[in-house]
Design a protein around this motif. Structure first.
Motif, PDB file in Angstrom:
ATOM      1  N   ILE A  95      -5.672   5.468 -19.436  1.00 18.38           N
ATOM      2  CA  ILE A  95      -6.040   6.397 -18.362  1.00 18.38           C
ATOM      3  C   ILE A  95      -4.943   6.316 -17.305  1.00 18.38           C
ATOM      4  O   ILE A  95      -4.635   5.239 -16.786  1.00 18.38           O
ATOM      5  CB  ILE A  95      -7.416   6.063 -17.768  1.00 18.38           C
ATOM      6  CG1 ILE A  95      -8.513   6.391 -18.794  1.00 18.38           C
ATOM      7  CG2 ILE A  95      -7.649   6.828 -16.468  1.00 18.38           C
ATOM      8  CD1 ILE A  95      -9.915   6.152 -18.324  1.00 18.38           C
ATOM      9  N   LEU A  96      -4.355   7.468 -17.000  1.00 19.34           N
ATOM     10  CA  LEU A  96      -3.198   7.509 -16.100  1.00 19.34           C
ATOM     11  C   LEU A  96      -3.546   7.951 -14.687  1.00 19.34           C
ATOM     12  O   LEU A  96      -2.792   7.696 -13.749  1.00 19.34           O
ATOM     13  CB  LEU A  96      -2.128   8.443 -16.688  1.00 19.34           C
ATOM     14  CG  LEU A  96      -1.655   8.084 -18.099  1.00 19.34           C
ATOM     15  CD1 LEU A  96      -0.633   9.110 -18.588  1.00 19.34           C
ATOM     16  CD2 LEU A  96      -1.070   6.681 -18.138  1.00 19.34           C
ATOM     17  N   ASP A  97      -4.706   8.625 -14.510  1.00 14.35           N
ATOM     18  CA  ASP A  97      -5.095   9.073 -13.177  1.00 14.35           C
ATOM     19  C   ASP A  97      -6.604   9.293 -13.140  1.00 14.35           C
ATOM     20  O   ASP A  97      -7.202   9.681 -14.146  1.00 14.35           O
ATOM     21  CB  ASP A  97      -4.364  10.373 -12.811  1.00 14.35           C
ATOM     22  CG  ASP A  97      -4.412  10.696 -11.326  1.00 14.35           C
ATOM     23  OD1 ASP A  97      -4.600   9.765 -10.520  1.00 14.35           O
ATOM     24  OD2 ASP A  97      -4.248  11.874 -10.964  1.00 14.35           O
ATOM     25  N   VAL A  98      -7.208   9.008 -11.975  1.00 17.43           N
ATOM     26  CA  VAL A  98      -8.640   9.262 -11.766  1.00 17.43           C
ATOM     27  C   VAL A  98      -8.837   9.837 -10.370  1.00 17.43           C
ATOM     28  O   VAL A  98      -8.037   9.596  -9.470  1.00 17.43           O
ATOM     29  CB  VAL A  98      -9.500   7.986 -11.918  1.00 17.43           C
ATOM     30  CG1 VAL A  98      -9.417   7.431 -13.312  1.00 17.43           C
ATOM     31  CG2 VAL A  98      -9.100   6.930 -10.891  1.00 17.43           C
ATOM     32  N   ILE A 128       1.950  -3.890  -7.209  1.00 18.91           N
ATOM     33  CA  ILE A 128       0.918  -2.995  -6.679  1.00 18.91           C
ATOM     34  C   ILE A 128       1.390  -1.566  -6.907  1.00 18.91           C
ATOM     35  O   ILE A 128       2.452  -1.165  -6.434  1.00 18.91           O
ATOM     36  CB  ILE A 128       0.658  -3.251  -5.185  1.00 18.91           C
ATOM     37  CG1 ILE A 128       0.001  -4.622  -4.993  1.00 18.91           C
ATOM     38  CG2 ILE A 128      -0.226  -2.147  -4.590  1.00 18.91           C
ATOM     39  CD1 ILE A 128      -0.192  -5.020  -3.550  1.00 18.91           C
ATOM     40  N   VAL A 129       0.586  -0.783  -7.629  1.00 19.97           N
ATOM     41  CA  VAL A 129       1.002   0.569  -8.006  1.00 19.97           C
ATOM     42  C   VAL A 129       0.084   1.653  -7.472  1.00 19.97           C
ATOM     43  O   VAL A 129       0.341   2.846  -7.667  1.00 19.97           O
ATOM     44  CB  VAL A 129       1.108   0.694  -9.540  1.00 19.97           C
ATOM     45  CG1 VAL A 129       2.213  -0.204 -10.083  1.00 19.97           C
ATOM     46  CG2 VAL A 129      -0.232   0.373 -10.202  1.00 19.97           C
ATOM     47  N   ILE A 149      -9.094  -0.800   2.810  1.00 18.54           N
ATOM     48  CA  ILE A 149      -8.056  -0.258   1.940  1.00 18.54           C
ATOM     49  C   ILE A 149      -8.151  -0.983   0.608  1.00 18.54           C
ATOM     50  O   ILE A 149      -8.524  -2.168   0.552  1.00 18.54           O
ATOM     51  CB  ILE A 149      -6.646  -0.424   2.560  1.00 18.54           C
ATOM     52  CG1 ILE A 149      -5.599   0.336   1.723  1.00 18.54           C
ATOM     53  CG2 ILE A 149      -6.267  -1.885   2.755  1.00 18.54           C
ATOM     54  CD1 ILE A 149      -4.237   0.434   2.381  1.00 18.54           C
ATOM     55  N   ILE A 150      -7.878  -0.248  -0.473  1.00 19.67           N
ATOM     56  CA  ILE A 150      -7.872  -0.860  -1.799  1.00 19.67           C
ATOM     57  C   ILE A 150      -6.465  -0.820  -2.375  1.00 19.67           C
ATOM     58  O   ILE A 150      -5.697   0.099  -2.111  1.00 19.67           O
ATOM     59  CB  ILE A 150      -8.859  -0.172  -2.769  1.00 19.67           C
ATOM     60  CG1 ILE A 150      -8.678   1.355  -2.760  1.00 19.67           C
ATOM     61  CG2 ILE A 150     -10.280  -0.564  -2.474  1.00 19.67           C
ATOM     62  CD1 ILE A 150      -9.571   2.085  -3.746  1.00 19.67           C
ATOM     63  N   THR A 151      -6.147  -1.853  -3.144  1.00 17.10           N
ATOM     64  CA  THR A 151      -4.850  -1.930  -3.827  1.00 17.10           C
ATOM     65  C   THR A 151      -5.093  -2.191  -5.306  1.00 17.10           C
ATOM     66  O   THR A 151      -5.885  -3.053  -5.677  1.00 17.10           O
ATOM     67  CB  THR A 151      -3.980  -3.062  -3.248  1.00 17.10           C
ATOM     68  OG1 THR A 151      -4.723  -4.298  -3.253  1.00 17.10           O
ATOM     69  CG2 THR A 151      -3.548  -2.740  -1.820  1.00 17.10           C
ATOM     70  N   GLY A 152      -4.412  -1.409  -6.149  1.00 23.11           N
ATOM     71  CA  GLY A 152      -4.520  -1.581  -7.594  1.00 23.11           C
ATOM     72  C   GLY A 152      -3.224  -2.153  -8.138  1.00 23.11           C
ATOM     73  O   GLY A 152      -2.134  -1.737  -7.726  1.00 23.11           O
ATOM     74  N   SER A 175      -4.766   3.756 -11.243  1.00 25.80           N
ATOM     75  CA  SER A 175      -5.236   4.590 -10.143  1.00 25.80           C
ATOM     76  C   SER A 175      -6.510   4.000  -9.559  1.00 25.80           C
ATOM     77  O   SER A 175      -7.313   3.395 -10.276  1.00 25.80           O
ATOM     78  CB  SER A 175      -5.501   6.016 -10.654  1.00 25.80           C
ATOM     79  OG  SER A 175      -5.837   6.892  -9.615  1.00 25.80           O
ATOM     80  N   ALA A 176      -6.703   4.161  -8.241  1.00 24.85           N
ATOM     81  CA  ALA A 176      -7.917   3.664  -7.583  1.00 24.85           C
ATOM     82  C   ALA A 176      -8.192   4.514  -6.351  1.00 24.85           C
ATOM     83  O   ALA A 176      -7.267   4.880  -5.624  1.00 24.85           O
ATOM     84  CB  ALA A 176      -7.762   2.200  -7.194  1.00 24.85           C
ATOM     85  N   GLN A 177      -9.468   4.819  -6.101  1.00 17.69           N
ATOM     86  CA  GLN A 177      -9.809   5.717  -4.998  1.00 17.69           C
ATOM     87  C   GLN A 177     -11.238   5.476  -4.526  1.00 17.69           C
ATOM     88  O   GLN A 177     -12.124   5.170  -5.316  1.00 17.69           O
ATOM     89  CB  GLN A 177      -9.668   7.172  -5.480  1.00 17.69           C
ATOM     90  CG  GLN A 177      -9.799   8.216  -4.400  1.00 17.69           C
ATOM     91  CD  GLN A 177      -9.804   9.621  -4.991  1.00 17.69           C
ATOM     92  OE1 GLN A 177     -10.847  10.194  -5.297  1.00 17.69           O
ATOM     93  NE2 GLN A 177      -8.618  10.187  -5.171  1.00 17.69           N
TER      94      GLN A 177
END
Length: 435
Positions: A326-329, A242-243, A254-257, A286-288
Motif C-alpha cells: 500500500i503506497l498511499d492512504v 521517517i517518511v 503529530i504523527i510520524t510514520g 502513509s499516515a493520517q
C-alpha cells in the motif's frame, strides 16, 4: 458548494451564521459542513462552530436541529425554524449530482529535471512544483504563468507545502538536509532551517500556521517556529527513516510514520512520544488523522492498512485485500471512508465504521502511488505509473474518466478546494492542469 446565509438579529443582539467551512492538511483536502454561531460576550464578538460531519440528504433536519439545541443554548426557539430551513438548503446542495468532465487546460514544462511533488494553495489559485533541479516554482493556476522560482537549495527539492488555509507561505524540504520558508507573494526566503543530518523527505504545516514539521532520513522529525525561524523540538525515537508525518486539526498532536514499521504519536507542546502504533510488518508508507482527530489510518508495505484510536493508540482494525504494497492512504472529509492505493494497480474504499471494503477501483495498468478524495467526498483521484490519472465514483468504484497525455509515470495529483480543477505531476517533467 459554499452556501452562506445570515440569520436576522436576535433579541439579545446575537447573530448566527450558517455556512460550510473549508480547511486543508498537508497534500490532503477537507470539507466539513458546520454551523458557525456569532455572538457577543462581554462586549467582545465571539464565534463557536458546530460540525455536522454526518449530514446527508436523507437526514431528518428537524430532529437534527433539536439534537443540536440540547447542547447549544445559543440556538434559541425563535431561530429554530430558520436553522431547519438552512439545513434543508444544505441538504439540497449535498444531493446535487455532479457530471463534471475534466478537460486538459494547459501543459506546463515546469522544470529541466523531473518533478518531485505538486501542491495547491487553499483556493486553488496557485500551485507549486518541486524538482530534482533544486528549485520550487510558484504558478498561477488560471493562466499557467510562472510567478516565482524559489532558488537556494543545493540538492533535490522533494517535499513542498503551502501553509493552508492561509497560503501566504511555502515550505520546501530538500535532500540538502535543510527546510526553507518562503513568501508566496514575493518569493523571498524568510528562514533556512538547519539541523537535520540527512535528507528531508516529508514536511507539513499545522493548520494554525505557527509551526512547520520536517521528517528526515536521519530517523528524526523536527518542529520549527515559523515566526522566529527556530527549532522548537526534535522528535527522537524511531530507529529508521521517517517518511510520513501529519498534524491533527487542533494542532496538539503529530504523527510520524517510519521505515521501522511503526507510527509514533507525539505531543506537540512537549515533544513527548505519547504512543507507538505497533502492528505493521513492513515499512510505513502513509499516515493520517481523520478530521475530528479520533482515528489514525496507516498504510504499509506489508499490504495492509490499519486503523487506530488516536487518543489511546490502540489498534482498531486491519483492512486487507490488496495483493501488494500500500503506497498511499487517506480519509474523506468526514472520516467515514478510507481510500487505499496499492502497487497491485488497484485502489479500495473502506467504510470506517464497518471496516468493510465498499468499492474496488480497478483499471490502472501499473502501481498507484497517490490517491485523494475531492472536497465533497464523492469522487476519488488516483495517479499511476501507467502514465494516467483516473477519476472514480467513491461510492461505486466506477471509473468516470481517464486523464491521458503524460508520457511517463504520474506520481502526484491534487484537487483544488472546489473540486473543479485537478493538477497532475509526472516524471515526464510536465505538470498538467485539468478543468
Amino acid at each position: 458548494m459554499g452556501y452562506v446565509s445570515r440569520l436576522p438579529e436576535m433579541e439579545d443582539g446575537r447573530k448566527e451564521q450558517r455556512r460550510q467551512l473549508l480547511f486543508l492538511s498537508g497534500t490532503c483536502y477537507y470539507l466539513t459542513v458546520g454551523i458557525i454561531l456569532e455572538y457577543v460576550q462581554g462586549g467582545e464578538p465571539k464565534t463557536r462552530s458546530i460540525d455536522l460531519l454526518y449530514l446527508r440528504p436523507d437526514t431528518d433536519a428537524i430532529a437534527l436541529v433539536e439534537e443540536i439545541r440540547k447542547g447549544e443554548p445559543l440556538i434559541t426557539a425563535s431561530c429554530k425554524e430558520h436553522v431547519i430551513h438552512l439545513v434543508r438548503r444544505l441538504q439540497e446542495k449535498l444531493e446535487e449530482k455532479e457530471d463534471h468532465k475534466f478537460y486538459l487546460f494547459k501543459v506546463l514544462r515546469a522544470h529541466i529535471l523531473p518533478l518531485t511533488n505538486v501542491a495547491f494553495n487553499k483556493s486553488g489559485s496557485r500551485f507549486i512544483t518541486g524538482s530534482y533541479d533544486r528549485t520550487c516554482k510558484v504558478w498561477d493556476t488560471a493562466s499557467g504563468e510562472e510567478l516565482h522560482t524559489l532558488e537556494g537549495h543545493r540538492n533535490v527539492v522533494y517535499a513542498i507545502a503551502f501553509n493552508n488555509p492561509y497560503g501566504d507561505k511555502i515550505a520546501t524540504g530538500s535532500f540538502d538536509k535543510t527546510c526553507r520558508l518562503w513568501s508566496t507573494e514575493t518569493g523571498k526566503c524568510y528562514h533556512t532551517f538547519r539541523g537535520h543530518s540527512a535528507e528531508i523527505v516529508c514536511l507539513s504545516f499545522n493548520l494554525q500556521s505557527t509551526l512547520v514539521a520536517t521528517g528526515s532520513m536521519d530517523t528524526t522529525a523536527k518542529l520549527w517556529d515559523i515566526e522566529k525561524g527556530e527549532e522548537i523540538v526534535t522528535l527522537s525515537g524511531h530507529s529508521a527513516e521517517i517518511v510520513a508525518l501529519s498534524f491533527n486539526t487542533t494542532g496538539d498532536r503529530i504523527i510520524t510514520g517510519s521505515f521501522d514499521h511503526t507510527v509514533a504519536v507525539w505531543d506537540v507542546g512537549t515533544g513527548r512520544m505519547l504512543h507507538t502504533l505497533i502492528g505493521h510488518r513492513g515499512e510505513i508508507s502513509s499516515a493520517q488523522f481523520n478530521w475530528d482527530c479520533s482515528l489514525i489510518v496507516t498504510g504499509s508495505m506489508d499490504k495492509t492498512c490499519m486503523l487506530w484510536n488516536a487518543m489511546t493508540g490502540t489498534h482498531v482494525a486491519t483492512l486487507t485485500g490488496h495483493s501488494d504494497e500500500i503506497l498511499d492512504v487517506c480519509f474523506d472529509y468526514a472520516g467515514q471512508r478510507i481510500a487505499t492505493a496499492s502497487a497491485d494497480g488497484s485502489a479500495r474504499v473502506y467504510n470506517a465504521e464497518t471496516k468493510k471494503c465498499i468499492a474496488k477501483l480497478e483499471g490502472h495498468g501499473g502501481e498507484i502511488s497517490k490517491i485523494c478524495f475531492n472536497p465533497k467526498g464523492n469522487r476519488i483521484l488516483t495517479a499511476s505509473s501507467d502514465k494516467t490519472a483516473r477519476l472514480w465514483d467513491a461510492a461505486t468504484g466506477h471509473c468516470l474518466q481517464i486523464l491521458e497525455g503524460h508520457t511517463d509515470e504520474i506520481f502526484s495529483c491534487a484537487f483544488n478546494y472546489k473540486g473543479d480543477i485537478i493538477i497532475t505531476g509526472s516524471k515526464d517533467n510536465t505538470c498538467r492542469i485539468w478543468h
